[in-house]
Design a protein around this motif. Structure first.
Motif, PDB file in Angstrom:
ATOM      1  N   LYS A 118       0.840  -1.208   0.000  1.00 55.02           N
ATOM      2  CA  LYS A 118       0.000   0.000   0.000  1.00 55.02           C
ATOM      3  C   LYS A 118       0.869   1.248   0.000  1.00 55.02           C
ATOM      4  N   HIS A 119       1.902   1.237   0.850  1.00 58.41           N
ATOM      5  CA  HIS A 119       2.842   2.344   0.932  1.00 58.41           C
ATOM      6  C   HIS A 119       3.431   2.627  -0.449  1.00 58.41           C
ATOM      7  N   ARG A 120       3.696   1.515  -1.137  1.00 63.63           N
ATOM      8  CA  ARG A 120       4.248   1.668  -2.479  1.00 63.63           C
ATOM      9  C   ARG A 120       3.232   2.424  -3.354  1.00 63.63           C
ATOM     10  N   ASP A 121       1.937   2.101  -3.172  1.00 66.91           N
ATOM     11  CA  ASP A 121       0.899   2.817  -3.920  1.00 66.91           C
ATOM     12  C   ASP A 121       0.984   4.306  -3.650  1.00 66.91           C
ATOM     13  N   LEU A 122       1.142   4.636  -2.359  1.00 66.04           N
ATOM     14  CA  LEU A 122       1.277   6.036  -1.969  1.00 66.04           C
ATOM     15  C   LEU A 122       2.420   6.691  -2.709  1.00 66.04           C
ATOM     16  N   LEU A 123       3.527   5.941  -2.755  1.00 66.82           N
ATOM     17  CA  LEU A 123       4.706   6.466  -3.438  1.00 66.82           C
ATOM     18  C   LEU A 123       4.376   6.716  -4.893  1.00 66.82           C
ATOM     19  N   ALA A 124       3.608   5.795  -5.458  1.00 68.44           N
ATOM     20  CA  ALA A 124       3.222   5.961  -6.856  1.00 68.44           C
ATOM     21  C   ALA A 124       2.415   7.245  -7.013  1.00 68.44           C
ATOM     22  N   ALA A 125       1.491   7.507  -6.059  1.00 67.65           N
ATOM     23  CA  ALA A 125       0.683   8.735  -6.097  1.00 67.65           C
ATOM     24  C   ALA A 125       1.585   9.958  -6.047  1.00 67.65           C
ATOM     25  N   LEU A 134       1.352 -18.754  -0.054  1.00 68.40           N
ATOM     26  CA  LEU A 134       1.875 -17.480   0.451  1.00 68.40           C
ATOM     27  C   LEU A 134       3.142 -17.104  -0.258  1.00 68.40           C
ATOM     28  N   ARG A 135       4.001 -18.128  -0.423  1.00 68.98           N
ATOM     29  CA  ARG A 135       5.270 -17.877  -1.084  1.00 68.98           C
ATOM     30  C   ARG A 135       5.020 -17.355  -2.499  1.00 68.98           C
ATOM     31  N   ALA A 136       4.047 -17.977  -3.147  1.00 69.87           N
ATOM     32  CA  ALA A 136       3.751 -17.547  -4.522  1.00 69.87           C
ATOM     33  C   ALA A 136       3.290 -16.091  -4.521  1.00 69.87           C
ATOM     34  N   GLN A 137       2.422 -15.784  -3.551  1.00 69.32           N
ATOM     35  CA  GLN A 137       1.935 -14.385  -3.452  1.00 69.32           C
ATOM     36  C   GLN A 137       3.085 -13.419  -3.261  1.00 69.32           C
ATOM     37  N   ILE A 138       3.962 -13.792  -2.326  1.00 73.26           N
ATOM     38  CA  ILE A 138       5.105 -12.927  -2.031  1.00 73.26           C
ATOM     39  C   ILE A 138       5.883 -12.685  -3.302  1.00 73.26           C
ATOM     40  N   MET A 139       6.068 -13.747  -4.054  1.00 72.21           N
ATOM     41  CA  MET A 139       6.824 -13.633  -5.299  1.00 72.21           C
ATOM     42  C   MET A 139       6.133 -12.615  -6.221  1.00 72.21           C
ATOM     43  N   MET A 140       4.778 -12.723  -6.260  1.00 67.89           N
ATOM     44  CA  MET A 140       4.027 -11.828  -7.114  1.00 67.89           C
ATOM     45  C   MET A 140       4.231 -10.377  -6.701  1.00 67.89           C
ATOM     46  N   TYR A 141       4.086 -10.191  -5.373  1.00 66.74           N
ATOM     47  CA  TYR A 141       4.295  -8.834  -4.839  1.00 66.74           C
ATOM     48  C   TYR A 141       5.655  -8.310  -5.190  1.00 66.74           C
ATOM     49  N   GLU A 142       6.618  -9.145  -5.033  1.00 65.25           N
ATOM     50  CA  GLU A 142       7.989  -8.715  -5.299  1.00 65.25           C
ATOM     51  C   GLU A 142       8.109  -8.265  -6.748  1.00 65.25           C
ATOM     52  N   ALA A 143       7.490  -9.058  -7.617  1.00 56.52           N
ATOM     53  CA  ALA A 143       7.552  -8.717  -9.039  1.00 56.52           C
ATOM     54  C   ALA A 143       6.925  -7.348  -9.264  1.00 56.52           C
ATOM     55  N   GLU A 144       5.747  -7.171  -8.645  1.00 57.22           N
ATOM     56  CA  GLU A 144       5.063  -5.882  -8.788  1.00 57.22           C
ATOM     57  C   GLU A 144       5.914  -4.729  -8.302  1.00 57.22           C
ATOM     58  N   LEU A 145       6.505  -4.983  -7.145  1.00 52.78           N
ATOM     59  CA  LEU A 145       7.373  -3.967  -6.537  1.00 52.78           C
ATOM     60  C   LEU A 145       8.464  -3.582  -7.503  1.00 52.78           C
ATOM     61  N   GLU A 146       9.036  -4.591  -8.091  1.00 54.88           N
ATOM     62  CA  GLU A 146      10.139  -4.388  -9.027  1.00 54.88           C
ATOM     63  C   GLU A 146       9.652  -3.513 -10.188  1.00 54.88           C
ATOM     64  N   ARG A 147       8.453  -3.889 -10.655  1.00 55.75           N
ATOM     65  CA  ARG A 147       7.914  -3.152 -11.790  1.00 55.75           C
ATOM     66  C   ARG A 147       7.725  -1.675 -11.430  1.00 55.75           C
TER      67      ARG A 147
END
Ligand code: ADP
Ligand code: MG
Length: 743
Positions: free
Chosen positions: A66-73, A242-255
Motif C-alpha cells: 500500500k505504501h508503495r501505492d502512496l509512493l506511486a501517487a 503465500l510464497r507464490a503471493q510474495i513472489m508476485m508482490y515482489e515482481a510488482e514492486l520491481e515493476r
C-alpha cells in the motif's frame, strides 16, 4: 499329586508374575505413547503459531505494498508539478520574445532555479525512500526464505518422528504378538491348571480384554497421527501459496520501482532542459543589464562635476548651519531684551492710562450728575398717543392736540373752541417711537400705533433716549423714579411696558444695564413688582393679596425696604418677559378686565442695580422705580357710588399726594409730605436727596377726551412750573390745588 499340585501352583505363581510383568510393561508403553502424543500435539501447536506469524508477516507486506501505492501517487504529483514547470517555462519563453529590459527575469530565473533545486531535492528524497523500501523488501524476502527453511526442517523432523513412532509401534506390536504367542505355548499348562484355578483363568481373560483395549487405543492414536499429517500437509500448501503471493508482490514492486526510475529519469531530463533555457535567458538579460550599466556609467561620469559643485555648496551650507545657533542665540538675546523693554514700556503706559481712566471715570460721573441736575432732578414730559381704533369715528375722534414746530416743549390743546397752550420740559408727539433696541424686536408685527418712518423724513423724537440718562445715573448709584401719569387709555402701560413688537421704557432700561455682555462689572439687576392700593402687595410672590410692610433700613442710610418682597434676577429679554407674564397673571387673578383693573391700581417695578467697577474698586447701588400709575380720570362726574367711588377718591388722593410731594421737592420746601400716601412713602428714598424723577404725562388727542387731557396737562404744568432748572431755582409759592379742586 501333591507334588504336582505344588508344582502347578508354583507354575501358576510364575505365570501370574509374568502376567504382572507384562501388564506393567503395557502400562509403561501406554504412558510412553501418551507422552509421545502430547509431544506431537505441542509440535503441531508451535507449527500453528509459526503459520500465524507468517500470516501476519504477509499482511505487513501487504501494507507495505500500500505504501508503495502512496509512493506511486507522490510520483504522479511530481509528474504534474513537472508539467506545471513546463507550462511556466513555455510562458517564460513567450515572455522572452517580448523585449526584456529590467531584471525581473533574473529574479524569475532565480525562482525557477530554486524551484528546480527543490524538485531535485524532492526526487532525491523519493529516491532515498525507494532505496529504503528496496532494502526492506530484501530483508523481508530473506526472512521469508529463513522461515521456509525452518518450515522445511520442521517438516523433516516431523517425518522422522513419524517414522520413528511407526517403527516403535511396529516393535510394540511385535512384542505384543510375541507376548500373545507366549500364552499359547503355556496354554497347555494352563489348561491343566485351569481346573484348579478358575481365578487365574479369569485374570487372564481380564488381561486379554485389557490388551484389546490397548490395541484400540493404539489405533486411535494412529488416526490422530494421520489427521495431524493432513493438517501439516494443508499448512504446507498454504505456505506454498503465500510464497507464490510474495513472489508476485515482489515482481510488482520491481515493476513499480522500474517505472519510478524511468519517471525520475524523464523528470531529470526536463529539469536539465529548463535549467539550460533559464540560463540562456539569464545570459541574455545579463547582457542587457551590462549595456544599461555602461550607459549609467557614462551618466555617472557626466554627473561627477555637478556632484563636486554640490558638495562644495553643501559644505558652505554646513558651515553656515554650524554658525547659525550662535547667530540665533545672539539675535534671540537682543530680541528678548527689546521685547522686555517694550513690555516694560507698555506696562508703565498702561498704569498711567489706568490712573487717567479712573480720574476720567470719576469726572464723567460728576459731569453726568451735574448735567442731570442742570436739566433738573425732577422733570416733566408729555406724551400724546396717536388716535386709535378704540377712539371710534366721527367728530368725537378728531385730533384736538397740535404741536409747535420750533419748540419741542410746547403743545396746544383745542378745548371747547379755545386753544390752550402748555409748556413742559419736553413733549413727544404721537409719531415718537419707543426707540428700537434692535432690529430683532421690530419684526413683521411692526410698530403698533406709530406711523412708519421713511428714510427722508427727519427722525422723530425717541422716548427712551431721554430716559437713558436716568438709567446711567441709576448705574452710577443714584435712585431714579419714572412715573407714567394720565387717564385710562392714554398710553401709560404702552410707554412703560410697551406691547408686542415695541419694547417700552421698562425692558429697555433693564436691558440697558451694563451687566450684559459678560463684562462682569455688575450683578444682574434684581426686579421686584409691587401693586396697590393697598400698597405694597407683592405681584411676583405667592400671595399677591397679602399687604406687606415698609421698613427703614437699620444701617442708617435712610433706604427703605419691604421685607418678604420677591425679587427676580433678570439677564435677558426672556427673563423680563417672564417677570411681566408672572406679574400680569397675578394681576389678572384679581380681576376680569385687566385694563379696567389697572385703571384702579398702581403698578411699581423696582429694579435694583448693584455695580462694581473693577478698575476703581467702587461699589454702587442704584434703585430704578418704574411706576405705572392708576388712571387719573375723575369718577365723580360719571356717578360712581359706594366702594367704587371710595376707591376712585382714594386713588385721586394718592395721586394728589404724589403731586404734593413732587411740588414740595421741586420747590425745596423744608417739609416733604411723604407720609401722606403709601406710594410716596414707599418711594421716599427714590424721590429725596440726589435722586432723579421723571413724570411722563400721557394724554389722548381725541376730541372726546379733551377735558381729561386738559386736567392731566394742568397737573403736569403745575408740577413743572415750580422750578425751571437750577439756574432759576426759585421757589414760586403757587397754591397747590387738590385733584377735586382742579375740576
Ligand atoms: P393706559 O395704560 O394709560 O390705560 P394703554 O397703554 O393701555 O393705556 O394704551 C391704550 C391703547 O393705546 C393701547 O391699545 C395702546 O397700544 C395704544 N397706545 C398708547 N400709546 C400709544 C402710542 N404712543 N403709539 C401707539 N399706540 C399707543
Ligand atoms: Mg395701563
Amino acid at each position: 499329586v501333591m507334588a504336582s499340585m505344588a508344582h502347578l501352583q508354583e507354575e501358576k505363581m510364575r505365570l501370574q508374575e509374568e502376567l504382572l510383568g507384562l501388564q506393567e510393561k503395557l502400562a509403561a508403553r501406554e504412558n510412553n505413547e501418551l507422552s509421545r502424543s502430547l509431544q506431537l500435539q505441542g509440535q503441531v501447536e508451535t507449527l500453528k503459531a509459526k503459520l500465524l506469524e507468517q500470516a501476519q508477516e504477509i499482511s505487513r507486506l501487504r501494507s507495505e505494498l500500500k505504501h508503495r501505492d502512496l509512493l506511486a501517487a507522490e510520483n504522479e504529483r511530481l509528474r504534474q508539478e513537472m508539467k506545471a514547470c513546463e507550462g511556466e517555462l513555455r510562458e517564460l519563453r513567450q515572455q522572452q520574445q517580448a523585449p526584456c529590459r529590467d531584471c525581473v527575469h533574473l529574479q524569475e530565473n532565480a525562482g525557477l532555479q530554486e524551484r528546480l533545486s527543490q524538485l531535485q531535492r524532492e526526487a532525491e528524497e523519493t529516491r532515498a525512500k525507494l532505496a529504503e523500501l528496496d532494502l526492506e523488501v530484501q530483508q523481508k524476502t530473506n526472512r521469508l526464505a529463513e522461515v521456509e527453511l525452518r518450515l522445511k526442517d520442521s517438516l523433516a523432523e516431523r517425518a522422522e518422528e513419524e517414522e520413528r513412532l511407526s517403527r516403535r509401534l511396529r516393535d510394540s506390536q511385535e512384542t505384543i504378538a510375541c507376548l500373545k504367542s507366549q500364552p499359547q505355548q503355556i496354554k497347555y499348562i494352563i489348561k491343566t491348571v485351569e481346573v484348579e484355578s478358575a481365578k487365574a483363568k479369569q485374570a487372564l481373560c481380564e488381561s486379554q480384554s485389557r490388551n484389546q483395549y490397548l490395541q484400540e487405543q493404539v489405533g486411535m492414536q494412529r488416526q490422530v497421527l494421520k489427521e495431524m499429517e493432513q493438517q501439516l500437509q494443508s499448512s504446507q500448501k498454504t505456505a506454498a501459496q503465500l510464497r507464490a503471493q510474495i513472489m508476485m508482490y515482489e515482481a510488482e514492486l520491481e515493476r513499480a520501482h522500474g517505472q519510478m526510475l524511468e519517471e525520475m529519469q524523464a523528470m531529470e531530463e526536463e529539469k536539465n532542459h529548463a535549467i539550460e533555457e533559464a540560463f540562456s535567458r539569464a545570459q541574455v538579460e545579463m547582457k542587457a543589464v551590462h549595456e544599461n550599466l555602461a550607459g549609467v556609467r557614462t551618466n555617472l561620469l557626466t554627473l561627477q562635476p555637478a556632484l563636486r559643485t554640490l558638495t562644495h555648496d553643501y559644505n558652505s551650507l554646513k558651515r553656515q548651519v554650524r554658525d547659525f545657533p550662535l547667530l540665533l542665540q545672539e539675535t534671540l538675546r537682543s530680541a528678548r531684551a527689546e521685547i522686555g523693554q517694550a513690555i516694560e514700556e507698555v506696562h508703565s503706559t498702561n498704569r498711567e492710562l489706568l490712573r487717567k481712566y479712573r480720574r476720567e471715570l470719576q469726572l464723567r460721573k460728576k459731569c453726568h450728575n451735574e448735567l442731570v441736575r442742570l436739566k433738573g432732578n425732577i422733570r416733566v414730559f408729555g406724551r400724546v398717543r396717536p388716535i386709535t381704533k378704540e377712539d371710534g369715528e366721527g367728530p368725537e375722534a378728531t385730533n384736538a392736540v397740535t404741536f409747535d414746530a420750533d419748540d419741542d416743549a410746547v403743545l396746544h390743546l383745542l378745548h371747547k373752541g379755545k386753544q390752550v397752550s402748555f409748556e413742559l420740559d419736553k413733549v413727544f408727539p404721537p409719531q415718537a417711537s419707543q426707540e428700537e433696541v434692535g432690529a430683532a424686536v421690530h419684526t413683521a408685527a411692526g410698530r403698533q400705533g406709530t406711523p412708519p418712518l421713511s428714510s427722508d423724513t427727519p427722525r422723530s423724537p425717541q422716548v427712551f433716549q431721554e430716559v437713558q440718562a436716568l438709567v446711567t445715573s441709576c448705574i452710577d448709584g443714584y435712585n431714579v423714579c419714572i412715573f407714567a401719569y394720565g387717564q385710562t387709555g392714554a398710553g401709560k402701560t404702552y410707554t412703560m411696558e410697551g406691547c408686542s413688537g415695541s419694547l417700552g421704557t421698562l425692558p429697555r432700561a433693564v436691558l440697558g444695564m451694563p451687566c450684559w455682555g459678560g463684562a462682569g462689572a455688575h450683578h444682574p439687576p434684581a426686579v421686584a413688582m409691587v401693586t396697590g392700593p393697598p400698597l405694597p402687595r407683592d405681584l411676583l410672590g405667592k400671595e399677591p393679596q397679602e399687604k406687606l410692610e415698609i421698613k427703614l433700613c437699620p444701617d442708617g442710610s435712610g433706604q427703605l425696604y419691604v421685607p418678604g418682597l420677591t425679587e427676580f434676577r433678570v439677564q435677558s429679554v426672556e427673563d423680563i418677559n417672564k417677570v411681566f407674564e408672572f406679574g400680569h397673571v397675578n394681576r389678572a387673578t384679581e380681576c376680569t378686565n385687566l385694563n379696567e383693573h389697572s385703571s384702579r391700581s398702581h403698578a411699581l417695578l423696582i429694579v435694583t442695580v448693584r455695580g462694581l467697577d473693577r478698575s476703581t474698586g467702587l461699589r454702587t447701588t442704584g434703585k430704578l422705580n418704574l411706576v405705572d400709575l392708576a388712571g387719573s380720570e375723575r369718577v365723580g362726574r360719571s356717578g360712581a357710588e359706594g366702594s367704587r367711588l371710595r376707591e376712585a377718591q382714594h386713588i385721586n388722593k394718592s395721586l394728589s399726594a404724589l403731586g404734593d410731594v413732587i411740588y414740595a421737592l421741586r420747590s425745596r420746601q423744608g417739609h416733604v409730605p411723604f407720609r401722606n400716601s403709601k406710594l410716596t412713602y414707599l418711594l421716599q428714598d427714590s424721590l429725596s436727596g440726589d435722586s432723579k424723577t421723571l413724570m411722563m404725562v400721557q394724554v389722548s388727542p381725541a376730541e372726546k377726551n379733551t377735558s381729561e387731557t386738559l386736567c392731566s396737562l394742568k397737573f403736569a404744568e403745575r408740577v413743572r412750573s415750580v422750578e425751571l432748572g437750577p439756574v432759576s431755582r426759585k421757589a414760586e409759592l403757587v397754591s397747590w390745588p387738590s385733584h377735586e379742586h382742579l375740576e
